[in-house]
Design a protein around this motif. Structure first.
Motif, PDB file in Angstrom:
ATOM      1  N   UNK A  61       0.837  -1.209   0.000  1.00  0.00           N
ATOM      2  CA  UNK A  61       0.000   0.000   0.000  1.00  0.00           C
ATOM      3  C   UNK A  61       0.872   1.259   0.000  1.00  0.00           C
ATOM      4  N   UNK A  62       1.946   1.178   0.769  1.00  0.00           N
ATOM      5  CA  UNK A  62       2.889   2.294   0.827  1.00  0.00           C
ATOM      6  C   UNK A  62       3.480   2.556  -0.555  1.00  0.00           C
ATOM      7  N   UNK A  63       3.825   1.447  -1.234  1.00  0.00           N
ATOM      8  CA  UNK A  63       4.391   1.536  -2.585  1.00  0.00           C
ATOM      9  C   UNK A  63       3.413   2.196  -3.548  1.00  0.00           C
ATOM     10  N   UNK A  64       2.140   1.898  -3.384  1.00  0.00           N
ATOM     11  CA  UNK A  64       1.125   2.474  -4.265  1.00  0.00           C
ATOM     12  C   UNK A  64       0.631   3.833  -3.780  1.00  0.00           C
ATOM     13  N   UNK A  65       1.239   4.330  -2.731  1.00  0.00           N
ATOM     14  CA  UNK A  65       0.863   5.612  -2.127  1.00  0.00           C
ATOM     15  C   UNK A  65      -0.607   5.635  -1.743  1.00  0.00           C
ATOM     16  N   UNK A  66      -1.045   4.523  -1.150  1.00  0.00           N
ATOM     17  CA  UNK A  66      -2.452   4.431  -0.756  1.00  0.00           C
ATOM     18  C   UNK A  66      -2.608   4.490   0.767  1.00  0.00           C
ATOM     19  N   UNK A  67      -1.548   4.866   1.474  1.00  0.00           N
ATOM     20  CA  UNK A  67      -1.665   5.030   2.928  1.00  0.00           C
ATOM     21  C   UNK A  67      -1.743   6.524   3.242  1.00  0.00           C
ATOM     22  N   UNK A  68      -2.278   6.859   4.405  1.00  0.00           N
ATOM     23  CA  UNK A  68      -2.358   8.283   4.746  1.00  0.00           C
ATOM     24  C   UNK A  68      -0.967   8.809   5.118  1.00  0.00           C
ATOM     25  N   UNK A  69      -0.780  10.117   5.073  1.00  0.00           N
ATOM     26  CA  UNK A  69       0.559  10.704   5.247  1.00  0.00           C
ATOM     27  C   UNK A  69       1.270  10.277   6.533  1.00  0.00           C
ATOM     28  N   UNK A  70       0.513  10.153   7.639  1.00  0.00           N
ATOM     29  CA  UNK A  70       1.137   9.753   8.913  1.00  0.00           C
ATOM     30  C   UNK A  70       1.714   8.339   8.800  1.00  0.00           C
ATOM     31  N   UNK A  71       0.918   7.444   8.185  1.00  0.00           N
ATOM     32  CA  UNK A  71       1.375   6.060   8.015  1.00  0.00           C
ATOM     33  C   UNK A  71       2.602   6.021   7.102  1.00  0.00           C
ATOM     34  N   UNK A  72       2.555   6.807   6.023  1.00  0.00           N
ATOM     35  CA  UNK A  72       3.678   6.861   5.089  1.00  0.00           C
ATOM     36  C   UNK A  72       4.947   7.302   5.812  1.00  0.00           C
ATOM     37  N   UNK A  73       4.789   8.292   6.684  1.00  0.00           N
ATOM     38  CA  UNK A  73       5.925   8.818   7.457  1.00  0.00           C
ATOM     39  C   UNK A  73       6.488   7.732   8.374  1.00  0.00           C
ATOM     40  N   UNK A  74       5.556   6.995   8.989  1.00  0.00           N
ATOM     41  CA  UNK A  74       5.931   5.900   9.901  1.00  0.00           C
ATOM     42  C   UNK A  74       6.712   4.819   9.168  1.00  0.00           C
TER      43      UNK A  74
END
Ligand SMILES: [Zn+2]
Length: 183
Positions: free
Chosen positions: A14-27
């Motif tokens: 999901x991270x790879x597809x940029x489908x997580x919210x910004x906080x999760x991406x940061x994490x």
């Protein structure tokens, strides 16, 4: 640490597809910068396990990540299309039971099996018959067809056999194509 890694790994696609919210991406980003094992996992994911991404156009060479992401999205859309067709054909086919279109089910049900294999792979062997049973029961319960319960089960069984034939055909095609591409 172990739990954190497994959570991060679940999130990687999901991270790879940029489908997580910004906080999760940061994490995830934060974790990847600190954890070698997870970073390796992510690199494998983005590079396709070392299999080179087909580079047909110059543009794809520049942006393989974007290309793969589009392919994943396309695949998902085909999946939901095939899934809708499965449900539609089961409704249609079962509705024809006892009518003059009954014969078409010898084509429709194997087709359901082929789509089922596309979506579920070998799990189609039990998932599609279960789907058949659910939809047929639904049609029976809402009196959309004039059949007794015994006939519903018998026809579901018969259609399941046709579905399994379709799955077998799809499996053989898939298998032979794979062999072809290895050669
Ligand atoms: Zn980790």
């Amino acid at each position: 640490m172990k739990t954190e890694c497994s959570v991060v790994r679940d999130l990687l696609p999901l991270y790879f597809e940029q489908m997580v919210n910004p906080e999760t991406a940061e994490y995830v980003k934060e974790h990847l910068s600190q954890c070698d094992a997870c970073r390796k996992e992510y690199e494998d994911l983005t590079s396709g396990d070392g299999i080179p991404v087909p580079q047909t156009a110059e543009k794809d060479k520049e942006d393989p990540k974007r290309f793969r992401s589009i392919m994943l999205r396309l695949r998902r859309q085909f999946d939901s299309l095939a899934y809708s067709l499965i449900i539609f054909f089961i409704f249609l086919g079962f509705g024809w039971t006892g009518g003059e279109n009954l014969m078409y089910n010898s084509l429709i049900m194997p087709l359901v099996g082929i789509f089922g294999y596309y979506v579920f792979r070998w799990r189609a062997i039990y998932k599609v018959p279960i789907l058949l049973l659910i939809i047929d029961s639904f049609v029976f319960l809402f009196r959309l067809i004039d059949l007794d319960l015994y006939s519903v089960f018998v026809w579901t069984g018969i259609y399941s056999i046709f579905v399994l034939v379709g799955i077998a055909i799809a499996f053989l095609l898939h298998y032979s194509f794979r062999k072809e591409s290895i050669r």
